[in-house]
Design an enzyme around this catalytic site. Structure first.
Site, PDB file in Angstrom:
ATOM      1  N   SER A 152    -107.163 -10.355 -10.028  1.00 37.15           N
ATOM      2  CA  SER A 152    -108.391  -9.576 -10.128  1.00 37.15           C
ATOM      3  C   SER A 152    -109.217 -10.042 -11.331  1.00 37.15           C
ATOM      4  O   SER A 152    -109.633 -11.197 -11.381  1.00 37.15           O
ATOM      5  CB  SER A 152    -108.047  -8.083 -10.186  1.00 37.15           C
ATOM      6  OG  SER A 152    -109.191  -7.293  -9.987  1.00 37.15           O
ATOM      7  N   ASP A 231    -108.168  -5.237   1.163  1.00 35.65           N
ATOM      8  CA  ASP A 231    -108.524  -4.972  -0.232  1.00 35.65           C
ATOM      9  C   ASP A 231    -109.842  -4.207  -0.270  1.00 35.65           C
ATOM     10  O   ASP A 231    -110.877  -4.712   0.185  1.00 35.65           O
ATOM     11  CB  ASP A 231    -108.646  -6.318  -0.962  1.00 35.65           C
ATOM     12  CG  ASP A 231    -108.815  -6.187  -2.462  1.00 35.65           C
ATOM     13  OD1 ASP A 231    -109.445  -5.216  -2.910  1.00 35.65           O
ATOM     14  OD2 ASP A 231    -108.329  -7.094  -3.170  1.00 35.65           O
ATOM     15  N   HIS A 264    -105.208  -4.573  -2.682  1.00 35.63           N
ATOM     16  CA  HIS A 264    -105.464  -5.198  -3.983  1.00 35.63           C
ATOM     17  C   HIS A 264    -104.293  -5.043  -4.959  1.00 35.63           C
ATOM     18  O   HIS A 264    -104.347  -5.586  -6.055  1.00 35.63           O
ATOM     19  CB  HIS A 264    -106.719  -4.570  -4.606  1.00 35.63           C
ATOM     20  CG  HIS A 264    -107.324  -5.354  -5.734  1.00 35.63           C
ATOM     21  ND1 HIS A 264    -107.932  -6.587  -5.553  1.00 35.63           N
ATOM     22  CD2 HIS A 264    -107.434  -5.079  -7.066  1.00 35.63           C
ATOM     23  CE1 HIS A 264    -108.382  -7.032  -6.710  1.00 35.63           C
ATOM     24  NE2 HIS A 264    -108.098  -6.142  -7.645  1.00 35.63           N
TER      25      HIS A 264
END
Length: 286
Positions: A152, A231, A264
């Site tokens: 991320s 995600d 995610h």
């Protein structure tokens, strides 16, 4: 050379997982990081390759360390893992903890130029000019066999630091990275706060923009990126298609794997982390 305080140590798959703290001159505050040494590096053993693992928003040096499940295969492959914290802590800057995506836990792996953040939010300098040189000097790892990955915001950090510091990292990968921060709310908020409203300065910290600006292929052995299609941040925040287009434009080999049903979080990271370790070792052991 600054001394490290060991705040935790645990045997793990024949190696050792340590948690450290040191006084950072670059940050001006104590900073924390985790270091996994595989069994091959212990008791006067060999110097081993090193993989830097950068975590995402709200995370600490413990997050990847405790959730990714990387140590088992890293021990087998003889790979050390370095997990830094994601921001300064204890700076007491007004508003530093008001938002989960800016300030504490959201350093974005850059050096802020805007007050009040510019005094302590110097994550790029800490990592590149202080922490990594210390780890290379004080741990049984190889400077010439260092790779970088991240998740991320940490994927953004891995890609941008790899492109901003050519020759430092021999291999690079990313997991659900923020690929085009100039085009997403997280990035616009962070860059506006840390770098100011002059967007001309932002491209130097945007992985897709940096990739397009390369005059030659920076990682001819290839970059690995994994992205879950379930995600919730994919459409608005991550923009892997921007990195894909930038790599195609300059001929940079990119393996971008899209996984149906994965979100995610760290269940996704744990599902693909072995492939990332093997991706790095293929270059770092070559």
């Amino acid at each position: 050379m600054a001394a490290w305080e060991t705040v935790g140590e645990h045997r793990c798959f024949g190696g050792v997982q340590r948690f450290h703290r040191h006084d950072s001159a670059a940050i001006g505050l104590p900073m924390r990081f985790a270091l996994f040494l595989p069994p091959q590096a212990l008791d006067g053993g060999q110097r081993v390759p090193l993989l830097v693992c950068l975590a995402g928003l709200t995370c600490t040096e413990e997050t990847f360390t405790m959730k990714a499940g990387a140590q088992r295969l890293a021990a087998e492959l003889g790979l050390a893992l370095l997990m830094p914290d994601t921001s300064p802590r204890g700076a007491n800057v007004p508003g530093e903890s008001e938002a989960w995506d800016f300030g504490v836990g959201a350093g974005f792996y850059l050096d802020a130029t805007q007050a009040p953040w510019s005094r302590h939010w110097r994550m790029e300098s800490w990592l590149m000019t202080e922490l990594l040189p210390q780890v290379w000097a004080q741990a049984p790892v190889r400077q010439d066999r260092t790779g970088i990955t991240g998740h991320s915001m940490g994927g953004h950090g891995a890609l941008t630091l790899a492109l901003r510091h050519p020759g430092v990292f021999a291999s690079v990968s990313a997991l659900a990275p923020i690929c085009a921060p100039m085009q997403c709310p997280w990035g616009v908020k962070a860059f506006g706060g840390y770098l100011g409203e002059d967007r001309g300065t932002w491209a130097a910290h945007d992985a897709s923009a940096l990739m397009r600006a390369q005059r030659s292929v920076p990682y001819p052995q290839g970059i690995l990126v994994d992205q879950g299609l379930a995600d919730k941040f994919l459409a608005e925040q991550l923009h892997p298609q921007a990195l894909e287009a930038a790599c195609a434009a300059i001929g940079q080999p990119l393996t971008l794997r899209r996984h149906a049903g994965y979100d995610h979080g760290y269940y996704f990271i744990a599902s693909v982390i072995d492939d990332h370790l093997r991706h790095h070792v293929a270059t770092l052991r070559a």
